[in-house]
Motif scaffolding. Structure first.
Motif, PDB file in Angstrom:
ATOM      1  N   SER A 175      -3.207  -7.824  -2.564  1.00 38.12           N
ATOM      2  CA  SER A 175      -4.097  -7.409  -1.478  1.00 38.12           C
ATOM      3  C   SER A 175      -4.525  -8.642  -0.705  1.00 38.12           C
ATOM      4  N   VAL A 181      -2.039  -3.728   1.487  1.00 43.18           N
ATOM      5  CA  VAL A 181      -3.441  -3.439   1.191  1.00 43.18           C
ATOM      6  C   VAL A 181      -4.336  -4.481   1.842  1.00 43.18           C
ATOM      7  N   ARG A 241      -2.288  -0.436   4.685  1.00 39.44           N
ATOM      8  CA  ARG A 241      -3.336   0.561   4.481  1.00 39.44           C
ATOM      9  C   ARG A 241      -4.695  -0.108   4.462  1.00 39.44           C
ATOM     10  N   ALA A 258      -8.165  -0.356   3.008  1.00 45.69           N
ATOM     11  CA  ALA A 258      -8.713   0.010   1.701  1.00 45.69           C
ATOM     12  C   ALA A 258     -10.222  -0.190   1.714  1.00 45.69           C
ATOM     13  N   CYS A 265      -6.019   2.260  -3.711  1.00 44.43           N
ATOM     14  CA  CYS A 265      -5.182   1.149  -3.261  1.00 44.43           C
ATOM     15  C   CYS A 265      -5.243  -0.036  -4.203  1.00 44.43           C
TER      16      CYS A 265
END
Length: 271
Positions: free
Chosen positions: A59, A95, A134, A136, A196
């Protein structure tokens, strides 16, 4: 252990090169990155460093901070979030962690602040999807509601996320922020494919004066970390598990010592 990811915030004073090298030497698959050190090192250089080491980015932390009563400032935050999306895409992660922001200065309008968060996500979500990233949403413990994050529960984060397609917006399950909630296991089940990231540290008492630095090493506190991990697994999450600890004593310790301890404690209390 192939899901283990050390978020570089855990070894804050260790260089990006050092934490990448240690992760590669330990034959890990993942690493969690923060925007500020990545920007300092250079996004392109950071991407090459991580890729050449055989790692993937679990992430990118963090963006968001949508809350402001000044329209120009809100727009500037949107543009910064767009840059964060671009950085995440360049690093190869899907993420991007969002911390919503606290109450605007002088405001007591919690509903209004949460509406700003919703509107900011609505503006960014299609752009993020096009980039393969995405958004998160990370709910923080209620003690941070006024100054850092008006999204204070997993249920509240899901109420936001579910207004958007699952491929655009998800949630973060951070043990430190959510372990206290009597409803957390039901909400993890509800989250399902929207999870996530699962992040771990521990809740130790007494908290320091700067509560932001109150996270402890896994096993030193009160959280059922493995139970939460198993709940995320049961909900369908099979991605990386990030160790993310903000703790001044750990930051002051030798990076390799913290790295080795975190890896061992993960095996004892999370895996």
């Amino acid at each position: 252990m192939n899901r283990y990811s050390l978020n570089q915030a855990t070894t804050k004073y260790w260089s990006l090169e050092d934490v990448v090298a240690a992760s590669a030497k330990a034959d890990l698959s993942w690493i969690g990155l923060w925007r500020e050190p990545v920007q300092e090192y250079g996004v392109e250089r950071s991407t090459k460093l991580v890729t050449d080491a055989g790692l993937r980015v679990s992430s990118l932390c963090r963006s968001g901070f949508f809350t402001s009563t000044d329209a120009a400032e809100r727009q500037a935050k949107i543009e910064d979030n767009r840059r964060a999306i671009d950085e995440a895409a360049a690093l190869g992660t899907d993420v991007l962690i969002l911390v919503s922001g606290g109450l605007p200065s002088g405001s007591r309008d919690l509903d209004g602040a949460r509406a700003m968060v919703r509107d900011g996500i609505a503006e960014l979500a299609p752009y993020a999807q096009e980039a393969g990233v995405r958004l998160a949403i990370e709910p923080l413990h209620p003690m941070f509601c006024s100054d850092r994050c008006v999204v204070s529960s997993l249920g509240g984060a899901l109420d936001l996320a579910e207004q958007f397609p699952v491929e655009q917006v998800g949630v973060v399950v951070d043990a430190y922020h959510l372990w206290w909630d009597a409803d957390v296991y039901r909400q993890i089940e509800r989250a399902g494919a929207r999870i996530c990231s699962y992040q771990v540290s521990d809740w130790v008492v007494p908290l320091p004066a700067d509560t932001l630095l109150g996270r402890g090493m896994m096993g030193d506190g009160s959280i059922e970390l493995r139970r939460l991990r198993e709940a995320c697994d049961a909900a369908g999450y099979d991605g990386p598990v990030e160790v993310e600890i903000f703790n001044q004593d750990l930051w002051n310790a030798p990076g390799q010592e913290v790295f080795d301890l975190a890896l061992a404690r993960y095996g004892e209390h999370v895996a």
